[in-house]
Write an enzyme that holds these catalytic residues in place. Structure first.
Site, PDB file in Angstrom:
ATOM      1  CG  ASP A  25       1.292  34.195  77.772  1.00 57.01           C
ATOM      2  OD1 ASP A  25       1.894  34.809  78.674  1.00 57.01           O
ATOM      3  OD2 ASP A  25       0.185  34.554  77.318  1.00 57.01           O
ATOM      4  CD  GLU A 186       3.565  38.986  78.395  1.00 56.61           C
ATOM      5  OE1 GLU A 186       2.756  39.901  78.601  1.00 56.61           O
ATOM      6  OE2 GLU A 186       4.022  38.275  79.312  1.00 56.61           O
ATOM      7  CG  ASP A 208      -0.347  42.288  76.355  1.00 58.93           C
ATOM      8  OD1 ASP A 208      -1.290  41.891  77.075  1.00 58.93           O
ATOM      9  OD2 ASP A 208       0.719  41.661  76.228  1.00 58.93           O
TER      10      ASP A 208
END
Lengths: 623, 177
Positions: A25, A186, A208
Site C-alpha cells: 500500500d 485500494e 476510503d
C-alpha cells in the site's frame, strides 16, 4: 467478518513450494507491505517493530537517501530536501499542480511540463523516482523478513486514479525492482481483506479516506467473486485537507506569523496533524505556535467539526452519486467498510453512519486493511493459493474517449465498465483526399475536450486518398486488468493496416525506466543488453514449452498444413534463441504467436464448451 | 485477431431469446470468468495472456449486453440484421410522443416541487408501467418474427433511456445544490 484465510492452517503449502509475494500500500502519508505467511495475511514490521513507513523521502548531505521516520525527523530542519505526500504529485503535470504549489513547501523545476521535478541537493528528482525510494525500502524489508527474493508484488492505487497516475505507480515499482503482477484498487483490496467469508453474499460499500485521496466503491460479493459495480471519488481530498483547514484557522488566529519561512510552515504542518489526531479522542486541544515567541491556541472539537464539515459532506455526496451509478438503493447495502487513517475522525464516522443508517465496520486496522487485502491477492496471483474461487472484477473509474469535431469528447468506454475491456469505434474523413487523421485520447466525464484529461495525441498517416466519408478509421481501445490503456488505429476500407500503439505521453519511455534502474542499482555497469537477451530467451522457452504442450494435447483441432505452420515457426524460434540478437527472438516469438492464434482461439472455444457442457437449454428453462 | 465464438447467447449456452434468466446468466458468467480472467493466467506465457485477455473482454462485453434489457433487445435486433442504433430516430406514434413530452415536463417541474426527490421517483414509477408493456410488446413481436414491429417498440424504449438520463441528471443537480 473474519479475515480471509487463504488456506487452512493445516493445509499450508510446503515451504519450498511457497513463492514469496507481497501486497504494498503506497500511501500518501504512510506506506506498508504485507504478506501471507502460514496462511495468515499480515503487515510486515521493520527492525524496530514498526508497521507503518511514513511516506517521506529525504535526500541527505551524505549523498544517500533516508526514508520513513528518519526522513520525517528532518522535515522541519531540512524542508527543501525532505519530500512528503509525493503521491499527490504522482502522474501530475505542472498545470495540475496548483494545489501542490500552494500547500507543499518544495521548489520545483517546471522546465519539463509533463513531469515536474523537485529540486534537491542531490539534483532534480521526479515524483516517480521519489516514490521508488519508498518502494525500495518496503521491498528490502519484505525480503529480509521473508528470507528470500520476491517473486511478485501487488501494488494498490486509489480506485479513482487516472491513467497517468496508474502508469506512474507502475513505473515507480519497476524502478524499485519489483515485479508488479497487478495494480489493484485500494477499496477493492480492503473488501478482499474483509469479505472472504465465502458465505457472505451481498452488496458492500467501501469508504476510503486516506491522507490525500478519497474513494468510494460499491461491490457485490458472491461465491468468492468480488464484482465492483461502481466506483467514484476525489484524487485531491483526504486527511491532509483536514490538516490544511486547521492550518488556515491557525493563520487566521495569528495573522502575524511569517508564512514565508519554510521552517515554520513545515513545523506547523506537522503540528496541525497532531492537533487533528488529538481531537479524535479529546474534546479540545491546546497547543503553542511560533518558534521564538510562541502563542497559545485552543481548538475545540466543535470548531474543528465545523471547519471540516464541508469536506465531509462532499464525501457523502460522492457516496450518493456512486450508489446511483451502481443502481443500488441504500437499503440494499449489507455493510459499510472504513479504510484509511482519516476515517478515525469522529465526524467522518458519524456522517457515514448517518447516511448509510448503520455502524461502519472497522474490525481491521484502517491503516493496514488495504495492504492485507493486496497481500491476499498477491498470494493468489503468484500461485500459492489453491483457492480457485477468489476473483476480483474491477471497473474503469473514468470514461475514456476521443476528440471529435467541435472540441467535443465522444465516449468509447464509459466509466464503471468491467475490466478487461476492448471496444472499437469507426470514424471517417471529412475532407476529400485526406490521408492522415489526428487522434486525441481523453479521460474524464465532461463533454468538452478542454475539461477532460488529455492522455495521448497521435496521428494515423499514409492511408490512400479517398473522397470525404469513404475512409473507415477504426480506433480500438483496450484496458487491461491493471486499468492501463492501449489505443490502436487503423484504416480498414483500403486494406492498408496502419496501426499505432499509444504509449501515454506522461509515462516514461522504456529507455528512461532503464536509465533510472541502472542509476539505482549499485553495479551501474551491468550490461542491460545481456540481461535483456537472457530475458528474451526465457520468454522464448516459455512460449516453446506452452505451444508444444498444447500441440500434444489438442492436435486434432488443426489440419496438417496448420500444424506444419506452427511447427515451422517454433523451429525458427529455436534458431533465433540460439543467436545473440534479442530483437530476432522477439520477432520469432511474434511469428509463433501469429501462427498459433487460430489454434489458441479454437482451444479456448473448446474450453468454453467444456465449462458449459451439461448445462442444457432444457435444464435452464425448467427453472 | 481470430474470431472467438461470436454469438453472445451461444457463448453462455443460453437460448436466443429476450426472456432470459439473469441469475443463471450471472452464474455462468462467473464460472467462465474464473477460468478466463487474466488474474488466473498471471504465470502463463505471452500468447496465452493475450488470448485470455481477449476472451475476458469478449465475456465482459457479452455479459454487459445480455444483462441489460435495452442492450439485449438491441443485440437481438442486430442478430436479425436490423439497425441497432436509434440516435436521432423518432417514433410516429403521436400518443406516445405526447406522453413522452408530459413526462419530460414533469421532470422539469419536479425541481420546483415541495419534495423534488419524491416527485422524480413518481416520474420513474409512471415510466416503469409503460416500459414493461413495451418490453412485452418487443418480445411478443420478436418471437413472432415480426421484427419491424419489435424494432418500433425498441425505438420507443430508447426514449425512456433518455428520460432516465434526464431524471438522473436533475437529481444530481438537486443534490449538488
Amino acid at each position: 467478518m473474519a479475515l480471509l484465510q487463504i488456506s487452512e492452517p493445516g493445509m499450508s503449502t510446503v515451504p519450498h513450494q511457497h513463492r514469496l509475494a507481497v501486497g504494498i500500500d503506497l500511501g500518501t502519508t504512510n506506506s506498508l507491505v504485507a504478506s501471507v505467511r502460514s496462511g495468515i495475511a499480515e503487515a510486515l514490521p521493520d527492525v524496530n517493530g514498526d508497521l507503518l513507513l511514513p511516506s517521506v523521502v529525504r535526500y541527505n548531505e551524505m549523498n544517500s537517501v533516508d526514508v520513513g521516520k528518519t526522513a520525517l525527523a528532518h522535515a522541519s530542519s531540512d524542508p527543501l530536501n525532505t519530500i512528503a505526500s509525493v503521491k499527490r504529485l504522482l502522474g501530475r503535470s505542472v498545470e495540475e499542480m496548483d494545489w501542490v504549489a500552494n500547500h507543499l513547501p518544495y521548489e520545483f523545476d517546471q522546465s519539463d511540463p509533463v513531469m515536474p521535478a523537485v529540486i534537491t541537493r542531490q539534483g532534480n528528482k521526479n515524483p516517480i523516482e521519489i516514490s521508488a525510494e519508498i518502494l525500495k525500502v518496503l521491498k528490502d524489508r519484505a525480503e529480509q523478513t521473508l528470507g528470500g527474493e520476491l517473486q511478485g508484488a501487488v501494488v494498490t492505487v486509489p480506485a479513482y486514479f487516472d491513467e497517468a497516475q496508474r502508469q506512474a505507480t507502475r513505473d515507480a515499482a519497476r524502478i524499485a525492482g519489483l515485479e508488479v503482477m497487478r495494480l489493484i484498487n485500494e477499496p477493492t483490496a480492503a473488501a478482499v481483506a474483509y469479505g472472504l467469508d465465502q458465505t457472505e453474499e451481498g452488496v458492500i460499500v467501501v469508504y476510503d479516506l486516506g491522507g490525500g485521496t478519497f474513494d468510494v466503491s460499491v461491490l457485490r460479493l458472491q461465491k468468492g467473486v468480488f464484482e465492483v459495480i461502481a466506483t467514484g471519488g476525489d484524487t485531491a481530498l483526504g486527511g491532509d485537507d483536514f490538516d490544511a483547514v486547521i492550518l488556515e484557522w491557525v493563520l487566521q488566529q495569528l495573522p502575524g506569523l511569517d508564512v514565508s519561512s519554510h521552517k515554520l510552515m513545515r513545523a506547523l504542518s506537522m503540528q496541525v496533524r497532531e492537533v487533528k489526531e488529538t481531537l479524535t479522542t479529546e474534546p479540545e486541544c491546546n497547543f503553542e505556535v511560533g518558534i521564538d515567541s510562541p502563542s497559545k491556541l485552543t481548538l475545540t472539537r466543535t470548531v474543528f467539526d465545523e471547519l471540516i464539515h464541508p469536506l465531509v459532506k462532499k464525501t457523502i455526496r460522492t457516496c450518493r452519486k456512486v450508489l446511483r451509478d451502481a443502481e443500488i438503493e441504500l437499503d440494499q447495502v449489507m455493510d459499510t467498510v472504513m479504510v484509511g487513517g482519516a476515517t478515525r475522525v469522529p465526524l467522518v464516522q458519524a456522517e457515514v453512519s448517518e447516511f448509510f443508517g448503520r455502524e461502519p465496520k472497522t474490525d481491521i486496522d484502517p491503516d493496514q486493511v488495504v495492504a492485507i487485502g493486496a497481500a491476499l491477492q498477491a498470494n493468489v496471483l503468484v500461485g500459492n493459493s489453491q483457492d480457485d474461487q477468489v476473483l476480483l472484477l474491477d471497473v474503469t473509474p473514468l470514461s475514456l474517449g476521443l476528440e471529435t469535431m467541435g472540441g467535443l469528447v465522444e465516449v468509447i468506454i464509459p466509466r464503471n465498465t468491467t475490466l478487461p475491456v476492448a471496444r472499437a469505434q469507426e470514424f471517417t474523413t471529412f475532407k476529400d483526399g485526406q490521408t492522415a487523421m489526428s487522434i486525441h485520447v481523453l479521460q474524464g466525464e465532461r463533454d468538452l475536450v478542454s475539461e477532460c484529461r488529455s492522455l495521448a495525441h497521435f496521428e494515423l498517416r499514409g492511408f490512400p486518398p479517398m473522397v470525404a466519408g469513404a475512409a473507415k478509421i477504426r480506433v480500438s481501445f483496450q484496458v487491461d486488468a491493471d486499468g492501463l490503456l492501449n489505443v490502436e488505429a487503423e484504416e480498414v476500407s483500403s486494406n492498408t493496416r496502419a496501426s499505432v500503439v499509444v504509449k501515454p505521453s506522461y509515462g516514461l519511455t522504456d529507455e528512461q525506466v532503464e536509465a533510472m534502474l541502472r542509476a539505482s542499482v549499485e553495479h551501474a555497469d551491468t550490461d542491460m543488453r545481456q540481461r535483456q537477451l537472457l530475458e528474451h530467451r526465457v520468454e522464448a522457452d516459455r512460449v516453446i514449452e506452452a505451444i508444444t504442450a498444447a500441440l500434444k494435447a489438442d492436435q486434432e483441432l488443426l489440419n496438417e498444413s496448420e500444424t506444419a505452420d506452427i511447427v515451422a515457426a517454433v523451429a525458427d524460434l529455436e534458431q533465433a534463441k540460439a543467436g545473440e540478437d534479442g530483437d530476432d527472438i522477439t520477432n520469432a516469438i511474434e511469428a509463433v504467436e501469429q501462427a498459433a492464434a487460430t489454434f489458441v482461439a479454437r482451444r479456448m472455444n473448446a474450453s468454453v464448451r467444456e465449462v458449459m457442457a451439461g448445462k442444457t437449454v432444457a435444464e435452464f428453462t425448467e427453472e | 485477431m481470430t474470431q472467438l465464438t461470436d454469438n453472445y447467447f451461444e457463448l453462455y449456452g443460453m437460448p436466443v431469446n429476450f426472456q432470459l434468466d439473469i441469475s443463471e446468466l450471472a452464474s455462468r458468467h462467473r464460472e467462465l470468468m474464473s477460468r478466463f480472467h487474466p488474474d488466473k493466467h498471471v504465470q502463463s506465457d505471452g500468447l496465452n495472456k493475450k488470448q485470455v485477455a481477449q476472451m475476458a473482454a469478449l465475456l465482459n462485453e457479452s455479459y454487459t449486453t445480455l444483462k441489460s434489457p435495452i442492450k439485449r433487445a438491441a443485440y437481438l435486433l442486430s442478430l436479425v440484421g436490423l439497425d441497432d442504433k436509434a440516435d436521432s430516430e423518432t417514433s410516429n406514434d403521436g400518443a406516445f410522443l405526447m406522453q413522452q413530452l408530459e413526462l419530460r415536463e414533469k421532470v422539469d417541474q419536479a425541481s420546483e416541487s415541495e419534495d423534488p426527490f419524491l416527485a422524480l421517483d413518481q416520474v420513474r414509477d409512471m415510466a416503469k408501467q409503460t416500459e414493461s408493456e413495451l418490453y412485452q410488446e418487443f418480445e411478443k413481436n420478436y418471437v413472432a418474427e415480426q421484427y419491424t414491429e419489435a424494432r418500433a417498440a425498441w425505438v420507443k424504449l430508447k426514449f425512456f433511456t433518455r428520460l432516465h438520463d434526464q431524471i438522473d441528471r436533475t437529481e444530481q443537480k438537486l443534490e449538488d445544490r
